[in-house]
Design a protein around this motif. Sequence first.
Motif, short mmCIF file in Angstrom:
data_model
loop_
_atom_site.label_atom_id
_atom_site.label_comp_id
_atom_site.label_asym_id
_atom_site.label_seq_id
_atom_site.Cartn_x
_atom_site.Cartn_y
_atom_site.Cartn_z
N LEU A 24 0.84 -1.20 0.00
CA LEU A 24 0.00 0.00 0.00
C LEU A 24 0.88 1.24 0.00
O LEU A 24 1.98 1.22 0.54
CB LEU A 24 -0.88 0.05 1.25
CG LEU A 24 -1.96 -1.01 1.41
CD1 LEU A 24 -2.69 -0.79 2.73
CD2 LEU A 24 -2.93 -0.97 0.27
N PRO A 25 0.37 2.33 -0.57
CA PRO A 25 1.12 3.60 -0.48
C PRO A 25 1.07 4.15 0.95
O PRO A 25 0.16 3.85 1.72
CB PRO A 25 0.38 4.52 -1.46
CG PRO A 25 -0.98 3.93 -1.61
CD PRO A 25 -0.85 2.45 -1.36
N SER A 27 0.25 6.67 3.87
CA SER A 27 -0.94 7.49 4.14
C SER A 27 -2.19 7.00 3.41
O SER A 27 -3.06 7.78 3.05
CB SER A 27 -0.69 8.96 3.79
OG SER A 27 0.35 9.47 4.59
N CYS A 28 -2.29 5.72 3.21
CA CYS A 28 -3.47 5.12 2.58
C CYS A 28 -4.59 5.02 3.62
O CYS A 28 -4.35 4.59 4.75
CB CYS A 28 -3.10 3.73 2.04
SG CYS A 28 -4.41 2.89 1.17
N ASN A 29 -5.79 5.44 3.25
CA ASN A 29 -6.91 5.28 4.17
C ASN A 29 -7.71 4.03 3.78
O ASN A 29 -7.42 3.36 2.79
CB ASN A 29 -7.79 6.53 4.23
CG ASN A 29 -8.49 6.83 2.93
OD1 ASN A 29 -8.65 6.00 2.05
ND2 ASN A 29 -8.91 8.08 2.78
N THR A 31 -10.76 3.64 2.63
CA THR A 31 -11.43 3.74 1.33
C THR A 31 -10.47 3.39 0.19
O THR A 31 -10.81 2.59 -0.69
CB THR A 31 -12.01 5.15 1.11
OG1 THR A 31 -12.98 5.40 2.12
CG2 THR A 31 -12.66 5.28 -0.25
N SER A 32 -9.27 3.95 0.20
CA SER A 32 -8.28 3.65 -0.83
C SER A 32 -7.85 2.19 -0.77
O SER A 32 -7.64 1.55 -1.81
CB SER A 32 -7.05 4.55 -0.67
OG SER A 32 -7.41 5.89 -0.87
N PHE A 33 -7.73 1.67 0.43
CA PHE A 33 -7.37 0.25 0.60
C PHE A 33 -8.41 -0.65 -0.07
O PHE A 33 -8.06 -1.58 -0.80
CB PHE A 33 -7.25 -0.08 2.09
CG PHE A 33 -7.26 -1.55 2.37
CD1 PHE A 33 -6.16 -2.34 2.09
CD2 PHE A 33 -8.38 -2.15 2.92
CE1 PHE A 33 -6.18 -3.71 2.35
CE2 PHE A 33 -8.41 -3.50 3.19
CZ PHE A 33 -7.31 -4.28 2.91
N GLU A 35 -10.45 0.08 -2.50
CA GLU A 35 -10.35 0.24 -3.96
C GLU A 35 -9.18 -0.57 -4.52
O GLU A 35 -9.33 -1.27 -5.52
CB GLU A 35 -10.20 1.71 -4.32
CG GLU A 35 -11.45 2.53 -4.06
CD GLU A 35 -11.22 4.03 -4.19
OE1 GLU A 35 -10.08 4.47 -4.49
OE2 GLU A 35 -12.18 4.78 -3.96
N LEU A 36 -8.01 -0.48 -3.88
CA LEU A 36 -6.85 -1.24 -4.33
C LEU A 36 -7.09 -2.74 -4.21
O LEU A 36 -6.71 -3.51 -5.10
CB LEU A 36 -5.62 -0.85 -3.50
CG LEU A 36 -5.04 0.53 -3.76
CD1 LEU A 36 -4.02 0.89 -2.69
CD2 LEU A 36 -4.40 0.59 -5.13
N ILE A 64 -6.50 6.08 8.66
CA ILE A 64 -5.22 5.93 7.95
C ILE A 64 -4.56 4.63 8.39
O ILE A 64 -4.46 4.33 9.58
CB ILE A 64 -4.28 7.12 8.24
CG1 ILE A 64 -4.92 8.44 7.81
CG2 ILE A 64 -2.92 6.92 7.59
CD1 ILE A 64 -5.15 8.57 6.32
#
Length: 80
Positions: A24-25, A27-29, A31-33, A35-36, A64
């Motif tokens: 993961l990048p 500062s991934c939250n 929601t982004s997790f 999606e990925l 986060i």
Amino acid sequence: MKINVLLFGIATDLIGSSSLTIELPISCNVTSFKELLTKQYPELKQMSSYAIAINESYATDETIIKENDIIAIIPPVSGG
């Protein structure tokens, strides 16, 4: 950053494993997790919803994720 992901219930069946390690990048939250995760494992779209826990506590979409966190995917549970 590398994150350990634990899968439970139908999520285990859909992925074919009870755990994953994903990149993961910073500062991934949550929601982004999500999606990925669904990009890498589109089978998860078969679940109508699921909860995310980080280090054994339920997380909100804005939470986060930090390096070395353990994330659990918890599908809906029914029964009686």
